[in-house]
Design a protein around this motif. Sequence first.
Motif, PDB file in Angstrom:
ATOM      1  N   ARG A 169      28.161  38.248  49.621  1.00 24.44           N
ATOM      2  CA  ARG A 169      28.927  38.787  48.498  1.00 24.44           C
ATOM      3  C   ARG A 169      27.942  39.140  47.395  1.00 24.44           C
ATOM      4  O   ARG A 169      26.898  38.516  47.266  1.00 24.44           O
ATOM      5  N   ILE A 170      28.305  40.133  46.597  1.00 21.39           N
ATOM      6  CA  ILE A 170      27.550  40.454  45.396  1.00 21.39           C
ATOM      7  C   ILE A 170      28.195  39.645  44.275  1.00 21.39           C
ATOM      8  O   ILE A 170      29.406  39.712  44.071  1.00 21.39           O
TER       9      ILE A 170
ATOM     10  N   LEU B 245      30.036  30.676  43.396  1.00 17.98           N
ATOM     11  CA  LEU B 245      29.761  32.113  43.411  1.00 17.98           C
ATOM     12  C   LEU B 245      29.829  32.739  42.028  1.00 17.98           C
ATOM     13  O   LEU B 245      28.976  33.551  41.659  1.00 17.98           O
ATOM     14  N   PHE B 246      30.855  32.394  41.261  1.00 16.89           N
ATOM     15  CA  PHE B 246      31.132  33.118  40.023  1.00 16.89           C
ATOM     16  C   PHE B 246      30.955  32.287  38.753  1.00 16.89           C
ATOM     17  O   PHE B 246      31.113  32.804  37.653  1.00 16.89           O
ATOM     18  N   GLY B 247      30.628  31.015  38.904  1.00 20.65           N
ATOM     19  CA  GLY B 247      30.362  30.175  37.747  1.00 20.65           C
ATOM     20  C   GLY B 247      31.600  29.514  37.188  1.00 20.65           C
ATOM     21  O   GLY B 247      32.721  29.778  37.611  1.00 20.65           O
ATOM     22  N   ILE B 248      31.364  28.628  36.240  1.00 19.72           N
ATOM     23  CA  ILE B 248      32.457  27.931  35.574  1.00 19.72           C
ATOM     24  C   ILE B 248      32.689  28.560  34.205  1.00 19.72           C
ATOM     25  O   ILE B 248      31.824  29.262  33.678  1.00 19.72           O
ATOM     26  N   MET B 249      33.826  28.303  33.641  1.00 19.74           N
ATOM     27  CA  MET B 249      34.128  28.826  32.307  1.00 19.74           C
ATOM     28  C   MET B 249      33.300  28.073  31.283  1.00 19.74           C
ATOM     29  O   MET B 249      33.164  26.853  31.357  1.00 19.74           O
ATOM     30  N   SER B 250      32.743  28.804  30.321  1.00 19.99           N
ATOM     31  CA  SER B 250      32.007  28.126  29.258  1.00 19.99           C
ATOM     32  C   SER B 250      32.990  27.593  28.237  1.00 19.99           C
ATOM     33  O   SER B 250      34.011  28.220  27.955  1.00 19.99           O
ATOM     34  N   LEU B 251      32.697  26.419  27.716  1.00 24.03           N
ATOM     35  CA  LEU B 251      33.563  25.807  26.715  1.00 24.03           C
ATOM     36  C   LEU B 251      33.091  26.201  25.327  1.00 24.03           C
ATOM     37  O   LEU B 251      31.883  26.185  25.043  1.00 24.03           O
ATOM     38  N   PRO B 252      34.017  26.539  24.432  1.00 22.55           N
ATOM     39  CA  PRO B 252      33.606  26.892  23.065  1.00 22.55           C
ATOM     40  C   PRO B 252      33.012  25.669  22.367  1.00 22.55           C
ATOM     41  O   PRO B 252      33.445  24.550  22.594  1.00 22.55           O
TER      42      PRO B 252
END
Length: 197
Positions: A67-68, A184-191
């Motif tokens: 996958r890209i 693959l796509f990472g985790i959400m960054s927390l503010p």
Amino acid sequence: MISSTTLPGVREQARHALLLLGGPAPARLVVDVHTALFDGDLSMSGVAAVLRDEERHFDPDALTAYRICPALHHDLTAARGLVTLSGWPAARRLVSPRSARAGALAAVVRIAEFVAIRAQASSAVLDLLCGLADTVPGGPEAFLVHDPRALADAARAALAEVTVEALPEAVERRWSALDERQRLFGIMSLPHQRGRG
């Protein structure tokens, strides 16, 4: 009459460029490298569409060789703008400022050496190498006579000066514990929370 084409699809074109680059790279560089060195019609919008489709239509049960996807920072958030291949190991897909710099210099070496073994360099290839030379200490001077080998040597010398830290074990363990989509796509960054004064 049905028209057919022998050109690979956008995903495969991006993969060709990434394999030559050897590591995570800016999407613009992926497009520029493919445009200069391979046949096809790869564009920034095409790469963006592939990245979007890979995440939007992600199916963990789908059988696919690669996958890209985006590279990931060490905090496991997506490194927006940096494209990579899913089959590469964590140490190759996770980037820090130093590893990104080392990867960029190594890519210049690989591209310049690839061009050097070709019989002739087109104006598009020379334009690509001139742009890359600007990113290498001593690169513009080395490439003054349009010698890809001299540019490769300059990039190799600059690369020898870059110290790249190994991927911290804690980061690799944390990455390994993620589900496949997050790897693959990472985790959400927390503010960031503002401190109370």
